[in-house]
Design an enzyme around this catalytic site. Structure first.
Site, PDB file in Angstrom:
ATOM      1  N   LYS B  99      17.847 -58.655  39.628  1.00  0.00           N
ATOM      2  CA  LYS B  99      18.064 -58.241  38.244  1.00  0.00           C
ATOM      3  C   LYS B  99      19.554 -58.002  38.117  1.00  0.00           C
ATOM      4  O   LYS B  99      20.084 -57.026  38.648  1.00  0.00           O
ATOM      5  CB  LYS B  99      17.281 -56.972  37.903  1.00  0.00           C
ATOM      6  CG  LYS B  99      17.617 -56.483  36.502  1.00  0.00           C
ATOM      7  CD  LYS B  99      16.990 -55.170  36.129  1.00  0.00           C
ATOM      8  CE  LYS B  99      17.768 -54.575  34.963  1.00  0.00           C
ATOM      9  NZ  LYS B  99      17.227 -53.308  34.486  1.00  0.00           N
ATOM     10  N   GLY B 160      17.730 -46.389  28.631  1.00  0.00           N
ATOM     11  CA  GLY B 160      17.349 -44.979  28.649  1.00  0.00           C
ATOM     12  C   GLY B 160      17.361 -44.292  27.295  1.00  0.00           C
ATOM     13  O   GLY B 160      17.106 -43.095  27.204  1.00  0.00           O
ATOM     14  N   ALA B 187      14.993 -52.573  28.701  1.00  0.00           N
ATOM     15  CA  ALA B 187      15.725 -51.400  28.218  1.00  0.00           C
ATOM     16  C   ALA B 187      15.437 -51.085  26.757  1.00  0.00           C
ATOM     17  O   ALA B 187      15.307 -51.994  25.928  1.00  0.00           O
ATOM     18  CB  ALA B 187      17.235 -51.541  28.401  1.00  0.00           C
ATOM     19  N   GLY B 188      15.355 -49.810  26.480  1.00  0.00           N
ATOM     20  CA  GLY B 188      15.236 -49.336  25.113  1.00  0.00           C
ATOM     21  C   GLY B 188      13.863 -48.860  24.704  1.00  0.00           C
ATOM     22  O   GLY B 188      13.721 -48.127  23.732  1.00  0.00           O
ATOM     23  N   ASN B 209      11.562 -48.325  32.482  1.00  0.00           N
ATOM     24  CA  ASN B 209      11.740 -47.285  33.499  1.00  0.00           C
ATOM     25  C   ASN B 209      11.708 -45.900  32.869  1.00  0.00           C
ATOM     26  O   ASN B 209      10.741 -45.150  33.010  1.00  0.00           O
ATOM     27  CB  ASN B 209      13.038 -47.512  34.275  1.00  0.00           C
ATOM     28  CG  ASN B 209      13.182 -46.574  35.469  1.00  0.00           C
ATOM     29  OD1 ASN B 209      12.456 -45.598  35.620  1.00  0.00           O
ATOM     30  ND2 ASN B 209      14.096 -46.857  36.347  1.00  0.00           N
ATOM     31  N   THR B 210      12.766 -45.557  32.124  1.00  0.00           N
ATOM     32  CA  THR B 210      12.913 -44.194  31.617  1.00  0.00           C
ATOM     33  C   THR B 210      11.723 -43.719  30.778  1.00  0.00           C
ATOM     34  O   THR B 210      11.304 -42.564  30.897  1.00  0.00           O
ATOM     35  CB  THR B 210      14.210 -44.079  30.786  1.00  0.00           C
ATOM     36  OG1 THR B 210      15.290 -44.569  31.576  1.00  0.00           O
ATOM     37  CG2 THR B 210      14.494 -42.637  30.393  1.00  0.00           C
TER      38      THR B 210
END
Lengths: 66, 257
Positions: B99, B160, B187-188, B209-210
């Site tokens: 990645k 995040g 992301a986001g 992830n976050t």
């Protein structure tokens, strides 16, 4: 022999190769990657790659990340 | 439903891809990933703790035989560093997948697309399966494919941030433009509906992830994301009804008293 290991000075206890250095540090070789003087060393070459006084060694592994 | 996701020549079971950062501990990481049903799991490459050899290793909890470990180049702000981390990640792991992140600025963590393109080209030539974390710009996405990317991973919003898919129309254009490699929103995402939205747009997968690790109950959120991605995918494949301004009754007029 003193090497620069992960950004700190390290006095090698007797290891002459990358493989012996990992053994000396109790590091399992399948979980890490080793860079010697900015060159990534292949696992197959750990036993035959020697380390010298003043070498810069980086040993990395995987940590949590996104 | 036969709906395989193939990246390069690798078959991916889950369209939810997950990160391993920001968890309380490795045990929570492992349980959340299990609950997510993901088989692609991203990790970062960092120095081994030399002084404390008793500290446990992430791979003691995330079995590389069970999961496809995807090393990232997070924290790299130039091409040279990204190449260095990618090469180390390949040697530490078991696959050629990376990645790829080349970050342009530490406040937004937006990609430096010029550096990203350069690094993609170099790594693809070295045999890497390059999955670049990209801005949501369609032209950049096309250039990345031209440079040899095996997928394009446009951001939905800053890493995040939990702001969701800020520019669904750009993502739509990327999907219209690029038919040769998977498009993964990376992301986001903040909550399940964001993940479903990405999938409903037609994205091939979502990387989160976050939103999972930072939830009050990460295990339950992981499961929510699993369902959201499946629901979004099914909704996309089944073909939604067109939006109309006025009502159309679901019950018949015929037979009324």
């Amino acid at each position: 022999m003193i090497i620069r290991l992960n950004a700190e000075d390290y006095t090698v206890k007797g290891a002459k190769t990358v493989k012996e250095l990992l053994d000396e540090l109790y590091i399992q070789m399948d979980r890490v990657a080793v860079e010697l003087n900015l060159k990534v060393i292949k696992k197959a070459d750990y036993m035959t790659t020697s380390i010298q006084n003043g070498d810069t060694v980086e040993i990395v592994n995987f940590v949590g990340g996104g | 439903m036969d709906d395989k996701l193939i990246v390069s020549s690798i078959e991916i079971k889950s369209r939810l891809w997950v990160g391993t950062g920001k968890y309380k501990d490795f045990d929570e990481t492992a349980r959340a990933i299990e609950a997510s049903g993901a088989d692609i799991v991203t990790v970062a490459v960092r120095r081994v703790n030399i002084t404390d050899r008793k500290s446990t290793n992430l791979l003691d909890y995330i079995d590389p035989k069970k999961y496809k470990i995807l090393p990232n180049t997070a924290g790299c702000y130039n091409v040279e560093d990204a190449l260095r981390y990618a090469r180390l990640g390949r040697e530490a792991g078991v696959s050629d997948m990376v990645k790829l992140e080349v970050i342009g600025d530490d406040k937004t963590l937006f990609p430096d697309v010029c550096g990203l393109l350069k690094a993609t080209e170099i790594l693809a030539k070295e045999g890497f399966i390059v999955l670049p974390y990209s801005s949501d710009d369609p032209i950049t996405a096309q250039r990345l494919v031209d440079a040899g990317a095996a997928a394009v991973m446009p951001l939905g919003a800053p890493i995040g941030s939990g702001l969701g898919i800020r520019n669904p129309y750009n993502i739509k254009i990327i999907l219209e433009l690029i038919k040769t490699v998977p498009i993964v929103v990376d992301a986001g995402v903040g909550t399940a509906s964001d993940a479903a939205e990405a999938m409903e747009l037609g994205c091939d997968a979502v990387l989160i992830n976050t939103a999972i690790a930072g939830a009050k109950d990460p295990i339950m959120m992981a499961e929510a994301m699993k369902h959201a991605v499946i629901a979004g995918r099914y909704a996309y494949k089944s073909g939604r009804i067109p939006r109309k301004l006025y009502a159309s009754a679901s019950s018949p007029i015929e037979g009324m008293l």
